[in-house]
Design an enzyme around this catalytic site. Structure first.
Site, short mmCIF file in Angstrom:
data_model
loop_
_atom_site.label_atom_id
_atom_site.label_comp_id
_atom_site.label_asym_id
_atom_site.label_seq_id
_atom_site.Cartn_x
_atom_site.Cartn_y
_atom_site.Cartn_z
N CYS A 69 0.78 -1.23 0.00
CA CYS A 69 0.00 0.00 0.00
C CYS A 69 0.82 1.29 0.00
O CYS A 69 0.46 2.23 -0.71
CB CYS A 69 -1.03 0.01 1.12
SG CYS A 69 -0.53 -0.80 2.63
N ARG A 74 7.84 -10.91 4.91
CA ARG A 74 7.55 -10.68 6.32
C ARG A 74 8.36 -11.65 7.14
O ARG A 74 8.45 -12.83 6.81
CB ARG A 74 6.04 -10.88 6.60
CG ARG A 74 5.21 -9.85 5.87
CD ARG A 74 3.74 -10.01 6.10
NE ARG A 74 3.03 -9.08 5.25
CZ ARG A 74 1.70 -9.00 5.16
NH1 ARG A 74 0.95 -9.80 5.89
NH2 ARG A 74 1.15 -8.12 4.36
N GLN A 112 1.13 -10.99 -3.05
CA GLN A 112 -0.28 -10.67 -2.84
C GLN A 112 -0.91 -10.23 -4.15
O GLN A 112 -0.28 -9.55 -4.94
CB GLN A 112 -0.40 -9.51 -1.85
CG GLN A 112 0.08 -9.84 -0.46
CD GLN A 112 -0.12 -8.65 0.47
OE1 GLN A 112 0.35 -7.54 0.19
NE2 GLN A 112 -0.81 -8.87 1.57
N ASP A 148 -2.84 -7.75 -4.76
CA ASP A 148 -3.17 -6.64 -3.89
C ASP A 148 -3.74 -5.48 -4.70
O ASP A 148 -3.20 -5.15 -5.75
CB ASP A 148 -1.87 -6.19 -3.21
CG ASP A 148 -2.10 -5.52 -1.88
OD1 ASP A 148 -3.27 -5.45 -1.45
OD2 ASP A 148 -1.12 -5.07 -1.27
N HIS A 161 -5.57 -1.43 -4.17
CA HIS A 161 -6.00 -0.34 -3.30
C HIS A 161 -6.93 0.54 -4.11
O HIS A 161 -6.60 0.93 -5.22
CB HIS A 161 -4.79 0.42 -2.75
CG HIS A 161 -3.95 -0.48 -1.90
ND1 HIS A 161 -2.88 -1.16 -2.40
CD2 HIS A 161 -4.10 -0.86 -0.61
CE1 HIS A 161 -2.38 -1.93 -1.43
NE2 HIS A 161 -3.10 -1.77 -0.34
N LYS A 201 -12.47 -4.58 8.90
CA LYS A 201 -12.36 -5.37 7.68
C LYS A 201 -13.45 -6.43 7.60
O LYS A 201 -13.97 -6.88 8.63
CB LYS A 201 -10.98 -6.04 7.59
CG LYS A 201 -10.79 -7.17 8.58
CD LYS A 201 -9.46 -7.89 8.36
CE LYS A 201 -9.26 -8.98 9.42
NZ LYS A 201 -7.89 -9.46 9.49
N HIS A 211 -8.35 -1.36 1.11
CA HIS A 211 -7.35 -2.40 0.81
C HIS A 211 -8.11 -3.67 0.48
O HIS A 211 -9.07 -3.99 1.18
CB HIS A 211 -6.49 -2.76 2.02
CG HIS A 211 -5.75 -1.63 2.65
ND1 HIS A 211 -4.39 -1.59 2.65
CD2 HIS A 211 -6.17 -0.53 3.30
CE1 HIS A 211 -3.99 -0.50 3.31
NE2 HIS A 211 -5.06 0.15 3.71
#
Length: 656
Positions: free
Chosen positions: A352, A381, A399, A401, A403, A485, A531
């Site tokens: 992000c 991570r 991911q 991912d 946004h 979320k 997200h």
RNA sequence: GCCGGUGUAGCUCAACAGGCAGAGCAAUCGCCUUGUAAGCGAUAGGUUAGGGGUUCAAAUCCCCUCACCGGCUCCA
């Protein structure tokens, strides 16, 4: 003659009059084996509990959810008794029933060995055979403290009474009202064999345990906190019949066969080379092509849904993650920095911040919103060493991912459309049993931002969730620090639940990054950021699908979609011509021209879970045909080549 | 990170109680030319995870590291 006092109770919906002193078991005429407890006014109670005026009494079957919990809880007691008989110095922790079984925690000097477990199991069998009676005995706090003076953990629980919660399992021992102790009494002599602080209820006797097995031992922190000492936990399972136990054990074996780590090696999809380090996978060609198919379809759908594709690097200078709030909040789970030219660079743990930089790269107009930025972004991570687990918990993963930057007003529609998009896409990959979870703000001070913002975002997420015809489960306190979320939980082919997609509303990062757009009235406004990751991580989703399908991917995802198997060498060239036709249609096809016998080639293709085997021998060649063998073992012989190609292409195109 | 267990050929596993590291499958090479889940033979494959120690002798016993497995804690 003096009349015995009478009571009116309700039994299975019917009013009955019984003598005072009647137990629930007597009222129900329970056999103590299939009916092992009673609901009294809806609460589970021992069969030995006396009923009172006006009580509503109903049976608890052993083969019911409540019944099994009671059975398992009693089995936990039997295990603890066996442990303390064999290891007198063992101090008791807690011993609740859990899904499919039970555990009990013990403080012992030496961890249990597998041999110890065998001994404990044997002693348990003796206790079961003996048929000791579970007897409930109310006790006040000071008496309990005296009786349990040698059990420091129990004393701690007494001190917690009322403050206990289901979270750490302590509620099993000390319930709401007064304390009770369960005595295990010898069936004939009535002698006290063992006792435990417990709120119950329990089986009438130990003899009623039809089937149990100790599974494993492991350490567990006392009351679930790593600040507390570690106790030794023994896990067991118990069932209402030997058959039920057996089918549970069979189910575990089935689940083990689906283990993605095992299938990944067997099907040559991916591996975790030691040289690479813990939690890092390499995808082999066969795994790579499955990923390519997964990602390709996802890209295609995202394109249709108005997403724009971006790419960002894997590392960044410290300041970016300071701005985003990740370093302040998650530094311990990021890889340590790389020092370079006087600056510190971090591997990214989230995409992000980079996407925010793209948004910020120039002035943005309300006309551009919602702006949906999508990336297959690889993140790293630092997962703690003990938690790394195959592809589902890795240290490097990608991911899917995105946004979404939108106005406040756009958020409800966007969330709504997003959730529908997510669910439909998951369905396309073959998952179709979902429920939703709404994670909200908790008390902890890790949550930042205004309560009103949280309330608004939570409310909008809930509204979007409620429009789906799915169960919605609340998860108080489960939100990320920056916003609430929704997560999509999917059930796989054998009923296990996996957390898949998450959709999070974030007011914090737009603020921290100073994101703005210019509104129609010329004013500068702050966008809302959503997200969302659909697969969560590609690796994890890959693992879920692999386990869901037990390696037998649908044709559109299968690494090899068709294997050509010649009856003899003479037919190789013929099959190669068929294969070329299929390749021209984008089908992944191999012709097995090795010198194995045809039967062996079938076996190999079968073990590789190839959806279509195409056989060709003289009979087929003479008719311009091929013979199908499907993954199921079914055959369809002498199919014209045109038809065979059409059938395979259709199966792949429709993602059948 | 914590507790316990495991680590032998690409894979699955042997190797008594410390005494010459072995089998099946896979691979390679040959023979066989085949109709729906294993044809036959030969060859090759190892610093027993890595390092250190004990011992006349270590896959085996001890210590450290790494990796994996099962839990606990954690999971933006």
């Amino acid at each position: 003659m003096s009349a015995v006092p009478e009571l009116r109770i309700t039994l299975a919906g019917v009013e009955r009059v019984v003598a005072a002193g009647t137990t629930a078991g007597e009222a129900l005429e329970a056999d103590g084996r299939t009916v092992i407890a009673a609901y009294v006014n809806g609460e589970p109670r021992d069969l030995a509990a006396e009923v009172a005026e006006g009580d509503d009494v109903a049976p608890v079957q052993i083969a019911s959810e409540t019944g099994r919990s009671i059975l398992r809880h009693s089995a936990a007691h039997i295990m603890a008794q066996a442990v303390q008989e064999l290891f007198p110095e063992a101090k008791l922790g807690i011993g609740p029933p859990i899904e499919n079984g039970f555990y009990y925690d013990f403080d012992v000097a030496e961890p249990f060995t597998p041999e110890d477990l065998k001994r404990v199991e044997k002693r348990m069998q003796e206790i079961v055979k003996q048929g000791q009676r579970f007897a409930r005995r109310p006790i006040d706090d000071s008496e309990a403290r005296a009786e349990l003076a040698a059990e420091p953990y129990k004393l701690e629980l007494i001190g917690l009474k009322g403050g206990s919660s289901d979270d750490d399992g302590s509620s099993v021992e000390v319930g709401e009202g007064g304390l009770t102790i369960y005595d295990n009494l010898h069936p004939r002599t009535g002698e006290l064999c063992w006792k435990d602080l417990c709120r119950g209820p329990h089986l009438p006797t130990t003899k009623v345990v039809p089937a149990f097995k100790l599974m494993r031992s492991a350490a567990a922190y006392w009351r679930g906190s790593e600040k507390n000492p570690q106790l030794q936990r023994i896990y067991g399972t118990a069932w209402e019949s030997k058959d039920a136990l057996k089918s549970y054990l069979t189910m575990l074996e089935e689940a083990a066969k689906r283990d993605h780590r095992k299938l990944g090696a067997e099907l040559d999809l991916f591996s975790f080379p030691d040289e690479l380090g813990s939690g890092m996978a390499v995808f082999h060609p066969k795994g790579g092509v499955v990923r390519k198919a997964m990602e390709g379809y996802s890209r295609h759908r995202h394109e249709e849904a108005g997403y724009e594709f971006v790419n960002t690097p894997h590392i960044s200078k410290r300041a970016l993650f300071e701005t985003s709030g990740h370093l302040p909040n998650y530094a311990e789970s990021m890889f340590p920095p790389i020092e370079l030219e006087g600056a510190e660079y971090f591997l990214k743990a989230m995409n992000c911040p980079m996407h925010n930089l793209i948004f910020k790269g120039r002035g943005r107009s309300y006309r551009e919103l919602p702006l949906r930025l999508f990336e297959f972004g690889t993140v790293y991570r630092y997962e703690k060493s003990g938690v790394v687990h195959g592809l589902t918990r890795a240290r490097g993963f990608t991911q899917d991912d995105a946004h979404i930057y939108c106005t406040d007003e756009q958020m409800p529609d966007e969330l709504d459309a997003l959730l529908t998009f997510v669910l439909n896409l998951l369905r396309d990959y073959g998952l179709d049993d979902f429920y939703l979870e709404l994670s909200t703000r908790g008390d902890s001070d890790k949550f930042i931002g205004e309560p009103e913002e949280w309330a608004e975002a939570t409310d909008r997420l809930r509204q979007a969730a409620e429009k789906q015809d799915l169960d919605l489960v609340m998860d108080p306190g489960g939100a990320a620090y920056y916003g609430p979320k929704i997560s999509v939980q999917a059930k796989d082919a054998i009923g296990r639940t996996w957390q898949m997609s998450t959709i999070q509303v974030d007011f914090q990062q737009p603020k921290r990054f100073g994101l703005e757009y210019q509104a129609a009235d010329g004013s500068r406004q702050r966008p809302v950021m959503i997200h969302r990751a659909l697969f969560g991580s590609i690796e994890r989703f890959f693992a879920v699908l692999l386990e869901h399908y037990e390696g037998a991917f649908p044709a559109w995802l299968a690494p090899v979609q068709v294997t050509g198997i010649p009856i003899s060498d003479d037919h190789v060239a013929y099959l190669e011509r068929v294969a070329d036709r299929l390749r021209a249609e984008g089908i992944r096809v191999e012709v097995d021209s090795g010198d194995d016998r045809m039967q062996k080639k079938i076996r190999n293709a079968q073990k590789q879970k190839v959806p279509f085997m195409l056989l060709a021998g003289d009979d087929d060649v003479s008719k311009d045909a091929v013979s199908f063998r499907y993954r199921s073992g079914e055959q369809n012989n002498g199919v014209a080549i045109d038809d065979a190609v059409a059938e395979i292409v259709a199966a792949v195109r429709t993602r059948a």
